[in-house]
Design an enzyme around this catalytic site. Structure first.
Site, short mmCIF file in Angstrom:
data_model
loop_
_atom_site.label_atom_id
_atom_site.label_comp_id
_atom_site.label_asym_id
_atom_site.label_seq_id
_atom_site.Cartn_x
_atom_site.Cartn_y
_atom_site.Cartn_z
N TYR A 4 0.83 -1.15 0.01
CA TYR A 4 -0.07 -0.06 0.09
C TYR A 4 1.02 1.10 -0.02
CZ TYR A 4 -5.04 -0.29 -0.17
OH TYR A 4 -6.27 -0.31 -0.39
N GLU A 58 -0.57 4.82 -0.68
CA GLU A 58 -1.19 6.03 -0.97
C GLU A 58 -0.31 7.40 -0.83
OE1 GLU A 58 -4.38 5.84 1.51
OE2 GLU A 58 -5.72 4.70 0.27
N ASP A 102 -6.29 13.24 -25.73
CA ASP A 102 -6.19 11.89 -25.17
C ASP A 102 -5.70 10.91 -26.22
OD1 ASP A 102 -6.75 9.22 -24.71
OD2 ASP A 102 -9.02 9.60 -24.37
N THR A 152 -3.69 5.88 -22.25
CA THR A 152 -3.31 4.34 -21.71
C THR A 152 -2.09 3.75 -22.18
OG1 THR A 152 -4.34 3.41 -23.77
CG2 THR A 152 -5.92 3.75 -22.23
N LYS A 188 -1.78 0.02 -25.30
CA LYS A 188 -2.04 -0.08 -26.60
C LYS A 188 -0.78 0.02 -27.66
CE LYS A 188 -6.93 1.78 -26.16
NZ LYS A 188 -6.96 2.36 -24.88
N ARG A 243 -1.60 -2.77 -18.59
CA ARG A 243 -2.95 -2.22 -18.67
C ARG A 243 -3.14 -1.09 -17.74
NH1 ARG A 243 -7.01 -3.39 -21.23
NH2 ARG A 243 -5.81 -4.70 -22.47
C1 LIG Z 1 -9.17 7.49 -26.83
C2 LIG Z 1 -9.53 6.52 -25.72
N1 LIG Z 1 -9.45 7.06 -24.35
C3 LIG Z 1 -9.63 6.04 -23.22
C4 LIG Z 1 -9.85 4.94 -23.33
C5 LIG Z 1 -10.23 4.15 -22.12
O1 LIG Z 1 -9.32 3.26 -21.61
P1 LIG Z 1 -9.50 2.17 -20.47
O2 LIG Z 1 -10.07 1.05 -21.27
O3 LIG Z 1 -8.29 1.79 -19.99
O4 LIG Z 1 -10.43 2.67 -19.48
C6 LIG Z 1 -9.72 4.12 -24.28
C7 LIG Z 1 -9.95 2.62 -24.64
O5 LIG Z 1 -10.33 2.20 -25.63
C8 LIG Z 1 -9.35 4.96 -25.67
O6 LIG Z 1 -9.47 4.49 -26.67
#
Ligand SMILES: Cc1ncc(COP(=O)(O)O)c(C=O)c1O
Length: 423
Positions: free
Chosen positions: A57, A59, A203, A229, A232, A238
């Protein structure tokens, strides 16, 4: 070896889950993974994930924890932060976000008040659930307006984005997607954001590996906050992370902890650090180049065999296929491709007239197969196999010929060859 003792214990104590591990490995080994958001991590990344760090843990943040005994955890998290900063050139990085969805929630939480307005790409034209879909927290907590793609070119029309931004005056503009086969012009987005006095957030969940390898225009100089993320194209565990300009560091860190999360996943953070080190190596650049080359070769082959590729091709790691001409919906297309061992997902196409549960398209990506070592000549062949499958969804004999070719290709490129899980 690490995985030998790891799996042999599970074999003794939990036969059901051991079988899941075996079956999933074999499913991957006997097929072609073309889901654009998936990849195969290295054994080193997996080893960090399956480690003693899961027990702790911690935090808080390095040097400022609510629990004792974090001297080694601090080293791992600081390495992850430093490597991510080096990789992306951001002023700050928070590596604790559990997932891409959580990272987006935390980014909104850091910059906005509940009910503020956001301009993002609509889900049915390529955006993500967390970019304002009404069933998602985002659509419930914030007021979203949307831009999409041009009806004719199926690409984002930046002048249209500007027009909508001026009309709705959002507090934040979001550039990012889950299903768009072209590059994003972050500089243009920034100009628009400045004109309407909005924050700019990117994003880059899908393209992070390409951005890190300088194979996609860089969002960092233009954006206030960038989320991604890590699992990918970046090929890490993950999870997710948030980067941005110095002035937002405190707000983001507070939004992550204590705002949205409790204890960080220390084993995952260590695995993120391992994957960032891998992404800093010169061969990762080659990998990212190959992802794009493979996607282009696949798109060319699909077009050559008469398929309708949205926008006619791709600049990144994915492409969208309009399958209307084969007289089947996305649900059946995904299923029949699964049956021959080509794993894709059904996907809405821009201006789709069908439902999201059975849309008119499929999304296909090359990150996982590129990791596995497949190149452009295999992509050419796969393009033909996909068309043969979609054009003959009920012809068992033809589907068998495709399955045969998929099996041969799968054997030629073994997945995790060092793993001793096979029975
Ligand atoms: C552009 C985008 N943002 C956020 C996410 C969310 O990621 P997670 O599945 O880890 O919550 C994804 C997942 O496919 C995504 O394609």
């Amino acid at each position: 070896m690490y995985h030998q003792w790891f799996t042999s214990d599970i074999e003794q104590t939990d036969k059901e889950i051991y079988d899941v591990l075996i079956n999933e490995l074999n499913r991957g080994r006997n097929g072609l993974e073309m889901i654009a958001s998936e990849n195969y991590v290295s054994k080193a990344v997996m080893q960090a994930m399956g480690s003693v760090l899961t027990n702790k843990y911690s935090e808080g943040y390095p040097g400022k924890r609510y629990y004792g005994g974090n001297e080694f955890i601090d080293v791992a998290e600081q390495l992850a932060i430093d490597r991510a900063k080096k990789l992306f050139g951001a002023d700050f990085v928070n590596v604790q976000s559990h997932s891409g969805s959580t990272a987006n929630m935390e980014a909104y939480f850091a910059l906005l008040e509940l009910g503020d307005s956001i301009l993002s790409m609509s889900l049915d034209q390529g955006g993500h659930l967390t970019h304002g879909h009404k069933v998602n927290f985002s659509g419930k907590f914030y007021k979203f307006h949307f831009y999409g793609v041009d009806r004719k070119t199926k690409m984002i029309d930046m002048e249209e984005v500007r027009r909508i931004a001026k009309e709705v005056k959002p507090k934040l503009i979001l550039a990012g997607f889950s299903a768009y086969p072209r590059e994003l012009d972050f500089k243009y987005f920034k100009e628009i954001a400045d004109e309407v006095d909005a924050y700019l957030m990117a994003d880059i969940a899908h393209i992070a590996g390409l951005v890190a390898a300088k194979e996609h225009p860089d969002p960092i100089p233009h954006c206030d906050i960038v989320t991604t993320t890590t699992h990918k194209t970046l090929r890490g565990p993950r999870g997710a992370m948030i980067m941005g300009k110095e002035e937002y560091e405190t707000a983001v860190n507070r939004a992550v902890f204590p705002g949205m999360q409790g204890g960080p996943l220390d084993h995952i953070i260590a695995a993120k650090a391992v994957s960032f080190k891998e992404a800093l190596q010169p061969d990762f650049r080659e990998y990212a180049k190959s992802i794009k080359k493979n996607a282009k070769a696949l798109a060319e082959s699909l077009v050559e065999h008469g398929a309708d590729v949205i926008t006619g091709g791709t600049d990144n790691h994915l492409l969208l296929l309009d399958i209307t001409k084969y007289g089947i919906g996305g649900k059946q297309a995904e299923k029949v491709l699964d049956k021959v061992g080509i794993f894709t997902n059904k996907n809405m196409i821009p201006f789709d007239t069908r439902s999201p549960f059975d849309p008119s398209g499929i999304r296909i990506g090359t990150p996982a197969l590129t990791t596995r070592g497949l190149g452009t000549s295999e992509m050419k062949e796969i393009g033909e196999l996909i068309v043969r499958t979609l054009a003959n969804p009920d012809d068992e004999a033809i589907l068998e010929t495709v399955k045969q070719s998929v099996n041969e290709m799968s054997e030629q490129f073994p997945l995790y060859p060092g793993f001793t899980l096979l029975r």
